[in-house]
Design a protein around this motif. Structure first.
Motif, PDB file in Angstrom:
ATOM      1  N   TYR A 657       0.980  -0.081  -7.280  1.00  0.00           N
ATOM      2  CA  TYR A 657       2.261  -0.339  -7.938  1.00  0.00           C
ATOM      3  C   TYR A 657       2.014  -0.914  -9.333  1.00  0.00           C
ATOM      4  O   TYR A 657       0.911  -1.373  -9.660  1.00  0.00           O
ATOM      5  CB  TYR A 657       3.141  -1.285  -7.116  1.00  0.00           C
ATOM      6  N   ASN A 679       9.335  -8.912 -12.468  1.00  0.00           N
ATOM      7  CA  ASN A 679       9.631  -7.535 -12.059  1.00  0.00           C
ATOM      8  C   ASN A 679      10.807  -6.993 -12.880  1.00  0.00           C
ATOM      9  O   ASN A 679      11.876  -6.663 -12.359  1.00  0.00           O
ATOM     10  CB  ASN A 679       9.937  -7.468 -10.555  1.00  0.00           C
ATOM     11  N   ARG A 683      11.298  -3.007  -9.710  1.00  0.00           N
ATOM     12  CA  ARG A 683      10.518  -2.017  -8.956  1.00  0.00           C
ATOM     13  C   ARG A 683      10.495  -2.378  -7.472  1.00  0.00           C
ATOM     14  O   ARG A 683      10.243  -3.521  -7.101  1.00  0.00           O
ATOM     15  CB  ARG A 683       9.083  -1.985  -9.508  1.00  0.00           C
ATOM     16  N   TYR A 685       8.422  -2.212  -4.245  1.00  0.00           N
ATOM     17  CA  TYR A 685       7.024  -1.977  -3.916  1.00  0.00           C
ATOM     18  C   TYR A 685       6.619  -2.862  -2.738  1.00  0.00           C
ATOM     19  O   TYR A 685       7.320  -3.813  -2.377  1.00  0.00           O
ATOM     20  CB  TYR A 685       6.123  -2.280  -5.119  1.00  0.00           C
TER      21      TYR A 685
END
Length: 717
Positions: A657, A679, A683, A685
């Motif tokens: 990621y 972040n 995202r 992940y």
């Protein structure tokens, strides 16, 4: 990015760290990897590292060194106060953070690191429970020094390197107070967090100044959500409190110092996990609920009394007496290992475990420059450590790991010679260890086996050898080093899982120590506006320690381990207001399925992190304004395809990621204002260990934290 160096640090890095090292003569007595030592003020071209026992300019250290300064700590603190996240971003060979209370699996170059707080060991030598990473509030930290690779100089536990957290000391005469407030949110319910901290600093003036530093802080964080807005699992930190006091007194060339730090961290008691589904990619989540056991908890108390003399027989002498107590309570439940039909019907007994460790010790050294010869420096001393660790089941009062009484005595010596552009270093450390365990009975799961108590003794002379060559005024340098590290296996895991009758402590060869041999070669260059460093290393242990889970049962295997890797870091000052940083780490670990077998297994996620690339740009776009964007890319990793332990597949799959973090600060007349975004692109992940761990189930399939906004205000008056 950190003040990172393999053999040299760039001048602009040194200037940043200089603010952390220039202080009054009394404050210079503070060292971190040792008891305090007073060193001359560094020149503007030096980054002084103390994790190598006595303050040493980084350009004279034959090894890979990272120095994380106060500015990096504050910038990362705007994004996240997770100490493992800071190390993962700043240190090339450090594994990704689990974003949990536990730091299990967060290794350094595929091995365990020795964690220190002002030289006080925070790592438990005999029962490594993966909870040692939380022990101090970032507000009290001045800098963090990381020496990567096995280290003989710090002794027991430094098979992967040293992570030395150095606390603050008042540097400006007078009385100063600092208030810090933070608030974070993800824009969802149950995702808010806040922090409040107060710090008092006082440094007196005069011939024999004294200093005082007091800090009180508290932080709370709600459960939070992932990138898809789903609640995260409950193992993360919920509340943390820190009380810290440091008192120092200078008397001529001597300094006396007392330090006390008490850190308390709690998990959640009003949320329960909801299993995910690895087959469909559904992460483990949480919902409101009532626990049938107590909330997870960490309690750490560190105390030290230090004395140093900057001119004792022409050298610097230092002695540190320390004590540390540690208690970690884990999540409970109806756990298979804890079942006992004599207490409750199988499958109904609720219990939880707790590790307790109590250690004290003494660290001493004497550093003498020009020891009979100009350019020759002598370092000598002795370290003493007493540690008692145990693990109990708190709800039924049963013993899982009996008290492990450990003593280590280690005299050491080191010679360093500098001649023009060449620095040579050689050292010896004699580790003498004694382990005593009383007779005990294993849990019913292991057959209620009676194990005869006994003692185990070991002695090992560990060595270090290295050299740094600086190529005149060209800016180029190189180093070569050989270092040995000494550590004990996780004795608690070994002794608690004995299933064979008639065993005794003094007959278990699995208690032999781990000795790691680390060879490294590095090259560095620094110019007026740019610098880089790179190194390759080979770390081997013929009798390592690996936890193998087969059919749900974990056992410790003593097998060879070999880790090879490459690390790179560089910086470029593109403009006076724009700086770019980059680091890359490649790690390749191998081990064997059993003693005597070939090294045909990849080192798993419990030890080794994925390859990673970290890039950052800092832009000072206006007076008193600064913004930093960090990109962390963790490469996909597939390991041990078609490999089995019993009927359990050892295959690990990690999809990788990339996350972006943003930190912006403004030094205004109303105080320091900050905005951090973790972040940034929200995202979705899965964390590395949560996804890759081959023994993971649907209850620990953890997603990473989604986009989080943090605003902060700090004012000194």
């Amino acid at each position: 990015m950190p003040h990172r160096s393999t053999a040299f640090a760039a001048p602009h890095l040194a200037l940043t760290t200089l603010a952390a090292t220039l202080m009054s003569l009394g404050a210079q007595a503070q060292t971190a990897g040792d008891a305090p030592a007073v060193t001359p003020p560094p020149t503007p071209e030096q980054v002084v590292v103390t994790a190598t026992r006595g303050g040493k300019a980084v350009e004279k250290i034959p090894g890979a060194v990272s120095v994380i300064g106060r500015s990096e700590i504050e910038a990362q603190g705007l994004v996240s106060e997770d100490p493992s996240a800071l190390l993962a971003v700043q240190v090339p060979g450090y594994a990704p953070s689990r974003q949990k209370l536990s730091n299990f699996g967060e290794g350094l170059r595929g091995r365990n690191a020795l964690l220190l707080l002002d030289g006080i060991p925070q790592t438990n030598p005999l029962r490594l429970g993966g909870r040692e990473g939380y022990f101090a509030d970032p507000m009290i930290v001045q800098r963090i020094e990381v020496v990567s690779g096995a280290s003989a100089v710090q002794g027991m536990g430094a098979t992967g390197g040293i992570v030395n957290t150095i606390t603050r000391t008042p540097q400006t005469p007078g009385t100063h107070q600092t208030v810090e407030l933070k608030y974070s949110t993800q824009g969802h319910s149950n995702s808010q967090g806040w922090k409040a901290g107060y710090m008092l600093e006082h440094l007196s003036e005069g011939e024999n100044p004294y200093d005082v530093l007091l800090y009180l802080g508290k932080r709370e964080q709600d459960i939070g959500v992932d990138g898809d807005g789903r609640y995260l699992a409950t193992e993360s930190l919920h509340e943390a409190r820190d009380a810290y006091l440091k008192l120092g007194q200078q008397v001529g060339t001597q300094r006396f110092q007392l330090m006390l730090n008490q850190f308390h961290a709690d998990g959640f008691d009003d949320w329960v996990d909801v299993d995910g589904d690895r087959a469909t990619g559904l992460p483990t989540s949480a919902q409101h609920g009532t626990l049938d056991w107590q909330a997870p908890r960490n309690q750490v108390r560190s105390t030290s009394l230090e004395w140093s003399d900057s001119d004792l027989a022409g050298g610097v002498a230092s002695v540190q007496l320390f004590k540390q107590t540690f208690s970690a309570r884990y999540t409970g439940g109806v756990i298979t290992t804890f079942q006992d039909a004599s207490l409750a019907p199988t499958g109904t007994l609720v219990d939880q475990s707790q590790i307790d460790a109590d250690k004290w010790g003494l660290r001493s050294s004497w550093v003498r420059p020009d020891f009979g010869l100009h350019g020759l420096e002598f370092t000598g001393g002795v370290d003493l450590l007493h540690d008692t660790s145990s693990q109990t089941l708190t709800m039924t009062g049963r013993t899982w790991v009996p008290p492990l009484k450990y003593r280590s005595l280690a005299p050491f010596t080191q010679l360093e010679y500098t001649w023009n552009d060449l620095t040579l270093r050689a050292g010896l450390r004699h580790e003498n260890s004694h382990l005593n365990v009383d007779s005990y009975t294993t849990l019913a799961f292991y057959g209620n086996r009676e194990v005869q108590g006994g003692t185990r003794d070991s002695a090992k002379l560990v060595k270090s050898l290295g050299g740094v060559w600086r190529f005149g005024d060209s800016g180029w340098s190189s180093f070569v080093s050989y270092n040995e590290g000494f550590g004990m296996p996780d004795v608690g895991l070994i002794l608690r899982a004995i299933k064979t009758a008639g065993q005794s402590v003094d007959s278990l060869v699995d208690l032999q120590p781990i000795v790691t041999y680390n060879r490294e070669l590095g090259l560095a260059w620094r110019g007026a506006g740019a610098s880089f460093s790179a190194s390759v290393y080979d770390s081997r242990s013929s009798l390592g320690s690996q936890l193998v889970v087969s059919n749900g049962i974990g056992t410790v295997q003593r097998v060879p381990i070999q880790v090879k890797g490459f690390e790179f870091s560089g910086q470029w000052r593109v403009l006076p207001t724009l700086k770019l940083d980059a680091s890359y780490a490649l790690t390749r670990g191998r081990t064997a399925a059993a003693a005597g077998q070939p090294l045909d297994l990849d080192l798993g996620a419990r030890s080794q992190g994925p390859d990673k690339l970290v890039m950052a740009g800092q832009w000072d776009f206006a007076p008193d304004w600064s913004s930093r964007l960090t990109v962390s890319h963790f490469r996909p990793r597939n390991a041990n395809e078609d490999k089995l332990s019993g009927t359990t597949s050892l295959a690990e799959h990690f999809s990788g990621y990339t996350v972006l973090d943003l930190a912006t600060s403004w030094h205004s007349r109303w105080g320091d204002l900050g905005l951090g975004v973790e972040n940034l692109l929200n995202r979705q992940y899965f964390t590395y260990y949560g996804q890759a761990n081959y023994s993971g189930g649907n209850d620990d399939y953890y997603a990473g934290r989604g986009r989080t906004f943090t605003v902060s205000w700090k004012r000194q008056f």
